[in-house]
Design an enzyme around this catalytic site. Structure first.
Site, PDB file in Angstrom:
ATOM      1  N   TYR A 157       0.817  -1.213   0.000  1.00 31.69           N
ATOM      2  CA  TYR A 157       0.000   0.000   0.000  1.00 31.69           C
ATOM      3  C   TYR A 157       0.853   1.268   0.000  1.00 31.69           C
ATOM      4  O   TYR A 157       0.367   2.351  -0.293  1.00 31.69           O
ATOM      5  CB  TYR A 157      -0.959   0.026   1.200  1.00 31.69           C
ATOM      6  CG  TYR A 157      -2.042  -1.030   1.160  1.00 31.69           C
ATOM      7  CD1 TYR A 157      -2.247  -1.807   0.026  1.00 31.69           C
ATOM      8  CD2 TYR A 157      -2.868  -1.241   2.249  1.00 31.69           C
ATOM      9  CE1 TYR A 157      -3.226  -2.778  -0.004  1.00 31.69           C
ATOM     10  CE2 TYR A 157      -3.860  -2.218   2.220  1.00 31.69           C
ATOM     11  CZ  TYR A 157      -4.030  -2.988   1.096  1.00 31.69           C
ATOM     12  OH  TYR A 157      -5.012  -3.947   1.067  1.00 31.69           O
ATOM     13  N   LYS A 165       3.239 -15.451   2.410  1.00 25.75           N
ATOM     14  CA  LYS A 165       3.118 -16.221   1.167  1.00 25.75           C
ATOM     15  C   LYS A 165       4.545 -16.567   0.739  1.00 25.75           C
ATOM     16  O   LYS A 165       4.998 -16.238  -0.360  1.00 25.75           O
ATOM     17  CB  LYS A 165       2.372 -15.365   0.125  1.00 25.75           C
ATOM     18  CG  LYS A 165       1.959 -16.095  -1.120  1.00 25.75           C
ATOM     19  CD  LYS A 165       0.834 -17.091  -0.923  1.00 25.75           C
ATOM     20  CE  LYS A 165       0.558 -17.843  -2.208  1.00 25.75           C
ATOM     21  NZ  LYS A 165      -0.286 -19.028  -2.024  1.00 25.75           N
ATOM     22  N   ASP A 217      -3.421 -18.016   1.962  1.00 23.69           N
ATOM     23  CA  ASP A 217      -4.597 -18.688   1.398  1.00 23.69           C
ATOM     24  C   ASP A 217      -5.134 -19.733   2.360  1.00 23.69           C
ATOM     25  O   ASP A 217      -6.341 -19.861   2.577  1.00 23.69           O
ATOM     26  CB  ASP A 217      -4.293 -19.294   0.014  1.00 23.69           C
ATOM     27  CG  ASP A 217      -2.919 -19.943  -0.075  1.00 23.69           C
ATOM     28  OD1 ASP A 217      -2.107 -19.770   0.853  1.00 23.69           O
ATOM     29  OD2 ASP A 217      -2.653 -20.638  -1.061  1.00 23.69           O
ATOM     30  N   ASP A 231      -5.334  -6.611   5.996  1.00 24.60           N
ATOM     31  CA  ASP A 231      -6.528  -5.882   5.579  1.00 24.60           C
ATOM     32  C   ASP A 231      -7.652  -6.870   5.268  1.00 24.60           C
ATOM     33  O   ASP A 231      -8.787  -6.749   5.740  1.00 24.60           O
ATOM     34  CB  ASP A 231      -6.154  -5.064   4.321  1.00 24.60           C
ATOM     35  CG  ASP A 231      -7.226  -4.073   3.921  1.00 24.60           C
ATOM     36  OD1 ASP A 231      -8.218  -3.945   4.659  1.00 24.60           O
ATOM     37  OD2 ASP A 231      -7.077  -3.424   2.873  1.00 24.60           O
ATOM     38  N   ASP A 247     -10.969  -8.349   7.970  1.00 18.19           N
ATOM     39  CA  ASP A 247     -12.381  -8.217   7.608  1.00 18.19           C
ATOM     40  C   ASP A 247     -13.081  -9.583   7.649  1.00 18.19           C
ATOM     41  O   ASP A 247     -14.218  -9.688   8.095  1.00 18.19           O
ATOM     42  CB  ASP A 247     -12.532  -7.612   6.208  1.00 18.19           C
ATOM     43  CG  ASP A 247     -12.688  -6.103   6.266  1.00 18.19           C
ATOM     44  OD1 ASP A 247     -12.367  -5.513   7.326  1.00 18.19           O
ATOM     45  OD2 ASP A 247     -13.131  -5.492   5.279  1.00 18.19           O
TER      46      ASP A 247
END
Ligand code: NAD
Length: 356
Positions: A143, A192, A224, A248, A252
């Protein structure tokens, strides 16, 4: 007697209503646990644009820096949707996080017993005490990395960069391990590393930091798999630590497991005592000014503030216990269930105070 200076950023929409309830609860807690609190209000978001032309006035940054902690309601709304990107209310949010050096975002995902049925996950999967803390790196990664447009094989293309320094990973890992020491002593580091070089550095660094915390059990999980495990067996997690983008998304997902958006608190920390505490939901312009918003996420954010910035552990626990007790009988419309008593925002604040 301890005294704390709190800056209030009430913001837009339901922000002022919910922050007012949280202040009521904090005052009541102060009375009970023998400390005092003084408040200073500052502008952030749409209300700041209206008053000063910008979403984050310098005065707001100065006030926040001069306080022991910051409580934020929410910002934004349709009135400011046509502002240019760098002058939208949300730009004020990013700005204040950067200005205060808030690199660690903590999002607890806890289910209050009486609200179990609000979770989309089956009862036997959640169990009785699901309590996950997601620690998300907040000021680095993709980001904030370099990005741009270029031409590839004659096609317009775009690129973004994920980059972490060892120092950035170390400091967020320490936040996670310190938290784990006060909780279930388990950390899951999510990356990852089978694909991304930045994840391989992340993992090496977390393993090194773990050596300073021999009592904490560390495991690693690919993002994942973690997304899957969160709905398959959420009870396996204590503290999850991860990068900005993965955090992020996963936070959620975890918040949905807990059910209602009106119940979830968060903290953003700088490594020192100063923190910014806020509900995870937005300014809910659709219900603003109607006294029906759920103030509990903001009240629970005050509990986090007491725990992580003000060293008032007992007071934090008292607020959480009061919220749990009130939920046995009373509900705001967003979490209403048959047989409960429906109350408004104001009344919910009063009920938590009375329970304290
Ligand atoms: P939202 O979280 O404001 O609302 C989503 C839905 O949940 C709405 O139906 C709303 O009524 C309901 N809701 C949210 N909080 C509630 C509460 N405490 N009690 C009862 N119901 C509640 O998200 P949105 O509608 O996507 O965004 C509205 C505005 O908020 C936008 O301008 C957005 O940019 C902004 N926003 C701000 C923040 C923040 O300040 N941190 C976060 C997310 C969105």
């Amino acid at each position: 007697m301890n005294h704390y200076k709190i800056t209030l950023l009430k913001g837009d929409g339901i922000g002022p209503e919910i922050v007012n309830q949280a202040v009521k609860v904090l005052d009541k807690t102060a009375e009970k646990f023998d400390f005092t609190v003084s408040y200073d209000e500052a502008l952030l978001g749409g209300c700041a644009i209206d008053a000063t032309g910008v979403p984050l006035p310098e005065e707001t940054v100065a006030k926040c820096k001069a306080s022991d902690s910051v409580l934020l309601g929410a910002v934004g709304g349709p009135k400011w949707d046509n502002q240019p990107g760098n002058n939208r209310p949300e730009a004020g949010l990013l700005g204040i996080r950067g200005a205060l050096g808030l690199f660690a975002n903590l999002r607890p995902s806890v289910i209050f017993g009486p609200l179990k049925s609000a979770s989309p996950i089956k009862d036997d999967i959640i169990g009785d005490n699901m309590d996950i803390m997601i620690v998300r790196e907040l000021t680095g990664g993709i980001y904030f990395g370099e990005r741009g447009r270029r031409e590839v094989d004659g096609q317009p293309a775009a690129w973004d960069t994920e980059q972490y320094t060892v120092a950035e990973v170390e400091r967020i890992a320490r936040v996670a391990f310190d938290l784990a020491m006060k909780r279930g002593k388990r950390v899951t580091s999510v990356d990852k590393a089978n694909v991304l070089e930045s994840s391989r550095l992340w993992r090496e660094t977390v393993i090194r930091v773990a050596q300073d915390y021999p009592e904490v059990t560390l495991n690693h999980m690919y993002v994942d798999n973690c997304a899957m495990q969160l709905v398959r067996n959420p009870k396996q997690f204590d503290v999850i630590v991860t990068s900005n983008i993965f955090g992020d998304i996963l936070s959620d997902e975890a918040s949905m497991i807990a059910g209602s958006i009106g119940m979830l608190a968060s903290a953003s920390l700088s490594g020192g005592k100063l923190g910014l505490y806020e509900p995870i939901h937005g300014s809910a312009p659709d219900i603003a000014g109607q006294n029906i918003a759920n103030p509990l996420a903001t009240i629970l954010s005050v509990a986090m503030m007491l725990r992580y910035s003000l060293d008032q552990q007992e007071a934090a626990e008292a607020i959480e216990a009061a919220v749990a007790k009130v939920l046995e009988t009373y509900r705001t419309p967003d979490i209403y269930e048959e047989g409960m008593k429906k109350v408004g925002c104001d009344e919910m604040g009063d009920l938590v105070c009375a329970q304290l």
